[in-house]
Design a protein around this motif. Structure first.
Motif, PDB file in Angstrom:
ATOM      1  N   THR A 296       0.860  -1.185   0.000  1.00  0.00           N
ATOM      2  CA  THR A 296       0.000   0.000   0.000  1.00  0.00           C
ATOM      3  C   THR A 296       0.895   1.234   0.000  1.00  0.00           C
ATOM      4  N   ILE A 297       0.577   2.204  -0.850  1.00  0.00           N
ATOM      5  CA  ILE A 297       1.433   3.405  -0.885  1.00  0.00           C
ATOM      6  C   ILE A 297       0.662   4.701  -0.603  1.00  0.00           C
ATOM      7  N   LEU A 298      -0.672   4.628  -0.548  1.00  0.00           N
ATOM      8  CA  LEU A 298      -1.482   5.816  -0.254  1.00  0.00           C
ATOM      9  C   LEU A 298      -2.647   5.376   0.615  1.00  0.00           C
ATOM     10  N   LYS A 299      -2.835   6.044   1.757  1.00  0.00           N
ATOM     11  CA  LYS A 299      -3.928   5.688   2.654  1.00  0.00           C
ATOM     12  C   LYS A 299      -4.273   6.881   3.538  1.00  0.00           C
ATOM     13  N   SER A 300      -5.299   6.709   4.354  1.00  0.00           N
ATOM     14  CA  SER A 300      -5.741   7.781   5.244  1.00  0.00           C
ATOM     15  C   SER A 300      -4.645   8.176   6.231  1.00  0.00           C
TER      16      SER A 300
END
Length: 327
Positions: free
Chosen positions: A253-257
Motif C-alpha cells: 500500500t502506498i497511499l492511505k488515510s
C-alpha cells in the motif's frame, strides 16, 4: 506642482495596491481546486497539465464532467462541462472517472455512466471525441463501448493505457474485478488476443476498483484502489510486472488515510514531468469531519521511488506541491 502631486498620489496608490494584493501561491495547496471532485485523472498535453475528475455528488446530479488545466501545477483553470449527458443520449446519470488520451490529433475521453448493476441494464463505458483537450466532447459511438459484466467486472473506472509499441489498452473494472482489452485503431471496439479472448482478467489480490498503469525503466507499474470508497480504509496499492498483462503480485500500500490530514485517500492517477524523472500522484480524499460520502476533494502530492524501483509510501499534505512548469 499639481502634476507632481498627482504623480505622488498615483505612486502611493500603486504601493498600497501592491501591499494589499494576495501573495503569489508558492505551492498548489490541497485540495488543488475548490469543489467536491473525485477519481481524478492527470495527464500532460504539450506544456500543460490537465486533470479530469468525477463531479462528486448524488448519482442523479452527475450529468457532466469538468476539467482543469495548469501550466505549473500550482495555479489551475476550470473548464466547465467539457462533456455532459446532453451529448451522450444513452448516459442518464453517474458520469464517472474520466480517462483521456490523444491519438491522431484528436482527444478521446472515456467515462462510465448509469452505474449499471447487471447485463440487463443499459450503460457502461462510453467514449467522447474532441479536437481540443478542453472539449467539447461528442459521442464517438452513439452507445457504450463496454456494456456487460465480463469476468464479473462492473464496466466502470476505465483507464486508457498506451504501450511502448503504440498499442492502446482499456483497463477497467469495479466490484473487485479488473479486465484489460486491446483497443482497435479507431477506438470503436477491441482486438481479440491470440486465444480469441477479448477481455482478459488481470485482477490482483486486494483489488476493488480504480486501476492505473505506467511504465518506468521498462517495468509495468499497475496500481489500484482497495477498500470501500466511503470508508476510512480506502487506499492505493500496486504491483510490478514485465507486461501489461501481468501477472501482477501485490507489493504494498502506498497511499492511505492519515488521521492528522484526511480520510479515504484513493482512486488516483499519476503524472510524470515530460523531461524529468519526477512523478506526482493525483487522488481524492475526504476532509476530516466530513461525513457525506460525496464530500471528496482532489489533491496532489509527490510520488517517489527507492533505489530498487519500489514506490515509497506517499505522505498526505496540506501544502501540495511546488511549481514545476514544463519548459
Amino acid at each position: 506642482m499639481k502634476s507632481k502631486f498627482i504623480l505622488l498620489m498615483l505612486c502611493c496608490a500603486g504601493f498600497y495596491a501592491a501591499a494589499q494584493a494576495p501573495a503569489a501561491k508558492k505551492t498548489s495547496g490541497n485540495p488543488i481546486f475548490p469543489g467536491w471532485y473525485a477519481d481524478p485523472e492527470g495527464i500532460v498535453f504539450g506544456d500543460t497539465y490537465w486533470i479530469y475528475p468525477t463531479f462528486s455528488a448524488k448519482y442523479e446530479e452527475q450529468l457532466f464532467i469538468d476539467a482543469f488545466s495548469s501550466k505549473d501545477l500550482v495555479n489551475w483553470e476550470k473548464h466547465p462541462k467539457v462533456a455532459s449527458t446532453a451529448d451522450f443520449k444513452w448516459a442518464k446519470k453517474a458520469m464517472w472517472a474520466p480517462s483521456i488520451i490523444k491519438k491522431d490529433k484528436k482527444y478521446y475521453l472515456f467515462f462510465a455512466a448509469n452505474d449499471i448493476q447487471s447485463d440487463q441494464e443499459y450503460g457502461g463505458i462510453g467514449v467522447g471525441v474532441a479536437k481540443k483537450p478542453g472539449g467539447p466532447f461528442k459521442d464517438h459511438l452513439g452507445k457504450p463501448l463496454v456494456d456487460k459484466f465480463y469476468h464479473g467486472a462492473q464496466p466502470i473506472d476505465q483507464y486508457v493505457f498506451k504501450d511502448k509499441d503504440g498499442e492502446h489498452y482499456l483497463i477497467y473494472g469495479g466490484w473487485g474485478h479488473c479486465n484489460i482489452a486491446r483497443l482497435n485503431k479507431d477506438f470503436t471496439g477491441f482486438v481479440p488476443g491470440a486465444d480469441g479472448e477479448v477481455f482478459k482478467s488481470i485482477t490482483p489480490e486486494g483489488y476493488t476498483e480504480g486501476p492505473f498503469m505506467f511504465i518506468r525503466n521498462g517495468k509495468y507499474y499497475f496500481m489500484w484502489s482497495e477498500g470501500g470508497w466511503t470508508g476510512p480504509n480506502y487506499a492505493v496499492a500496486y504491483a510490478i510486472a514485465d507486461s501489461p498483462m501481468g501477472p501482477f503480485k501485490r507489493i504494498d500500500t502506498i497511499l492511505k488515510s492519515d488521521p492528522a490530514v484526511a480520510r479515504g485517500a484513493g482512486h488516483h492517477s499519476v503524472i510524470k514531468h515530460p523531461t524529468k524523472d519526477e512523478y506526482y500522484i493525483v487522488y481524492h480524499r475526504r476532509p476530516l469531519g466530513e461525513t457525506n460520502g460525496n464530500h471528496r476533494v482532489t489533491c496532489i502530492d509527490k510520488m517517489e521511488f527507492d533505489e530498487n524501483g519500489y514506490i515509497k509510501p506517499v505522505k498526505l499534505t496540506f501544502e501540495g506541491v511546488a511549481a514545476n512548469p514544463i519548459k
